[in-house]
Write an enzyme that holds these catalytic residues in place. Structure first.
Site, PDB file in Angstrom:
ATOM      1  N   ASP A  57       0.830  -1.080  -0.042  1.00 36.08           N
ATOM      2  CA  ASP A  57       0.045  -0.169   0.057  1.00 36.08           C
ATOM      3  C   ASP A  57       0.872   1.193   0.054  1.00 36.08           C
ATOM      4  O   ASP A  57       2.181   1.024   0.232  1.00 36.08           O
ATOM      5  CB  ASP A  57      -1.033  -0.115   1.180  1.00 36.08           C
ATOM      6  CG  ASP A  57      -0.314  -0.324   2.452  1.00 36.08           C
ATOM      7  OD1 ASP A  57       0.937  -0.516   2.623  1.00 36.08           O
ATOM      8  OD2 ASP A  57      -0.973  -0.996   3.335  1.00 36.08           O
TER       9      ASP A  57
ATOM     10  N   GLU B 291      -9.590  -2.013   5.519  1.00 35.09           N
ATOM     11  CA  GLU B 291     -10.279  -1.540   6.812  1.00 35.09           C
ATOM     12  C   GLU B 291     -11.638  -2.489   7.125  1.00 35.09           C
ATOM     13  O   GLU B 291     -12.005  -2.948   5.970  1.00 35.09           O
ATOM     14  CB  GLU B 291     -10.654  -0.076   6.729  1.00 35.09           C
ATOM     15  CG  GLU B 291      -9.637   1.015   6.741  1.00 35.09           C
ATOM     16  CD  GLU B 291      -8.524   1.081   7.640  1.00 35.09           C
ATOM     17  OE1 GLU B 291      -8.458  -0.035   8.512  1.00 35.09           O
ATOM     18  OE2 GLU B 291      -7.973   2.092   7.852  1.00 35.09           O
TER      19      GLU B 291
ATOM     20  N   HIS C 286      -7.033  -4.757  10.167  1.00 38.19           N
ATOM     21  CA  HIS C 286      -6.846  -4.756   8.988  1.00 38.19           C
ATOM     22  C   HIS C 286      -5.571  -5.425   8.289  1.00 38.19           C
ATOM     23  O   HIS C 286      -4.579  -5.426   9.360  1.00 38.19           O
ATOM     24  CB  HIS C 286      -6.832  -3.303   8.300  1.00 38.19           C
ATOM     25  CG  HIS C 286      -5.713  -2.277   8.976  1.00 38.19           C
ATOM     26  ND1 HIS C 286      -5.815  -0.978   9.041  1.00 38.19           N
ATOM     27  CD2 HIS C 286      -4.452  -2.477   8.914  1.00 38.19           C
ATOM     28  CE1 HIS C 286      -4.825  -0.684   9.584  1.00 38.19           C
ATOM     29  NE2 HIS C 286      -3.648  -1.364   9.385  1.00 38.19           N
TER      30      HIS C 286
ATOM     31  N   ASP D  59      -7.402  -2.540  14.279  1.00 38.19           N
ATOM     32  CA  ASP D  59      -8.902  -2.965  13.872  1.00 38.19           C
ATOM     33  C   ASP D  59      -9.030  -4.059  12.869  1.00 38.19           C
ATOM     34  O   ASP D  59     -10.128  -4.609  12.211  1.00 38.19           O
ATOM     35  CB  ASP D  59      -9.418  -1.621  13.162  1.00 38.19           C
ATOM     36  CG  ASP D  59      -8.762  -1.120  11.649  1.00 38.19           C
ATOM     37  OD1 ASP D  59      -7.959  -2.116  11.128  1.00 38.19           O
ATOM     38  OD2 ASP D  59      -8.855  -0.235  11.140  1.00 38.19           O
TER      39      ASP D  59
HETATM   40  C1  F6R Z   1       1.339  -1.368   6.109  1.00 30.72           C
HETATM   41  C2  F6R Z   1       0.223  -2.076   6.143  1.00 30.72           C
HETATM   42  C3  F6R Z   1      -0.488  -2.053   7.488  1.00 30.72           C
HETATM   43  C4  F6R Z   1       0.125  -2.522   8.729  1.00 30.72           C
HETATM   44  C5  F6R Z   1      -0.595  -2.270   9.949  1.00 30.72           C
HETATM   45  C6  F6R Z   1       0.173  -2.543  11.164  1.00 30.72           C
HETATM   46  O1  F6R Z   1       1.953  -1.502   4.810  1.00 30.72           O
HETATM   47  O2  F6R Z   1      -0.404  -2.554   5.294  1.00 30.72           O
HETATM   48  O3  F6R Z   1      -1.505  -2.824   7.490  1.00 30.72           O
HETATM   49  O4  F6R Z   1       0.876  -3.516   8.519  1.00 30.72           O
HETATM   50  O5  F6R Z   1      -1.420  -0.870  10.042  1.00 30.72           O
HETATM   51  O6  F6R Z   1       1.015  -1.567  11.482  1.00 30.72           O
HETATM   52  P1  F6R Z   1       2.169  -1.613  12.576  1.00 30.72           P
HETATM   53  O7  F6R Z   1       3.289  -2.729  11.970  1.00 30.72           O
HETATM   54  O8  F6R Z   1       2.714  -0.194  12.379  1.00 30.72           O
HETATM   55  O9  F6R Z   1       1.555  -1.828  13.834  1.00 30.72           O
END
Ligand code: F6R
Length: 258
Positions: free
Chosen positions: A67, A143, A138, A136
């Site tokens: 992403d 989301e 994701h 959440d």
């Molecule tokens: C990042 C992504 C997100 C993160 C998630 C956890 O490319 O796709 O889904 O993996 O938000 O983020 P952290 O690792 O910062 O807790």
């Protein structure tokens, strides 16, 4: 689906790096799916070490990131382009033309997303996808409520995700409201998936994703249906799993022929 529980963050990072290393050694032109965020930083540090000290060769590897924020230039210090350059790409010998990170500035977003999907297919699909998980539930920026069959597209971020990411932008008002993200369906087609999670603040989400119902409200829960997924967790992230002891038992007693 396999759940592997390790003592701490360093151990899950090392375990994940060993998976990547084995794949790169066995298939030098493999396609890696990569994530940003805090979670994979330890894995990337270990891969950099393996490249420098053990000569792990990434010159033929292709990469696709999950992403990118939409609406900030690639050169922005908080863009995922910048994150990947600083935390991995500039320290290993991956070839720039083999790197793919979604564009956060494409004017025709739909056409770009289709191109991204086509490019993954053209290169034979993702061999190993690395994932983190949001509080959440994701995966990538899918989301709650994202279709479990969704493809690469633009998504509006939830307020929770914006608040979680405000720490990088200084204020939540500066966090972009949109992201271009691989879909749940895109991720599900990866041949192998490793979802990494560490820390107590992920424990409840991990319990929902691993042991709760498969639902678009927790997009990581779709991984329960994937034939080749590993949840690689530290003790804190695994602490709310009901079958915690069973997962450890399975790992300790893994048949030798698998
Ligand atoms: C990042 C992504 C997100 C993160 C998630 C956890 O490319 O796709 O889904 O993996 O938000 O983020 P952290 O690792 O910062 O807790």
């Amino acid at each position: 689906m396999e759940v592997i529980i390790k003592a701490n963050y360093d151990e899950i990072s090392l375990e994940a790096a060993n998976y990547v290393k084995r794949l790169v050694q066995n298939k030098p032109n493999c396609v890696l799916g990569l994530a940003t965020g805090s979670t994979p930083l330890g894995l990337y540090k270990e891969l950099i070490r393996m490249h420098r000290e053990e000569g792990l060769d990434f010159s033929k590897v292709y990469t696709f990131n999950l992403d990118e924020y939409y609406g900030i230039p690639h050169s922005h210090e908080q863009s995922y382009h910048t994150f990947m350059q600083e935390n991995l790409f500039q320290h290993i010998n991956v070839q720039p033309e083999r790197i793919h990170v979604p564009s956060g500035t494409a004017e025709d977003v739909k056409a770009f997303c289709q191109w991204y999907e086509d490019e993954i297919k053209r290169l034979g699909g993702i061999d190993l996808q690395i994932l983190g998980i949001g509080r959440d539930g994701h995966i990538a920026f899918n989301e709650p409520g994202s279709s479990l069959g969704s493809r690469t597209r633009i998504k509006t971020l939830t307020q929770e995700t914006i608040e979680d990411n405000a720490r990088f932008f200084g204020s939540k008002d500066l966090v972009p409201r949109y992201a271009v993200t691989m879909g749940v369906g895109t991720i599900f087609e990866a041949k192998e998936i490793i979802l990494l999670a560490n820390g107590a603040n992920k424990a409840e989400t991990i319990a929902k994703a691993v042991e709760g119902p498969v639902t678009a409200q927790v997009t990581a829960s779709i991984l329960q249906l994937h034939p080749n997924t590993i949840f690689l967790l530290d003790e804190a992230a695994a602490s709310k799993l009901e079958r915690n002891d069973y997962y450890k038992w399975v790992y300790e007693n893994k048949p030798r022929h698998t």
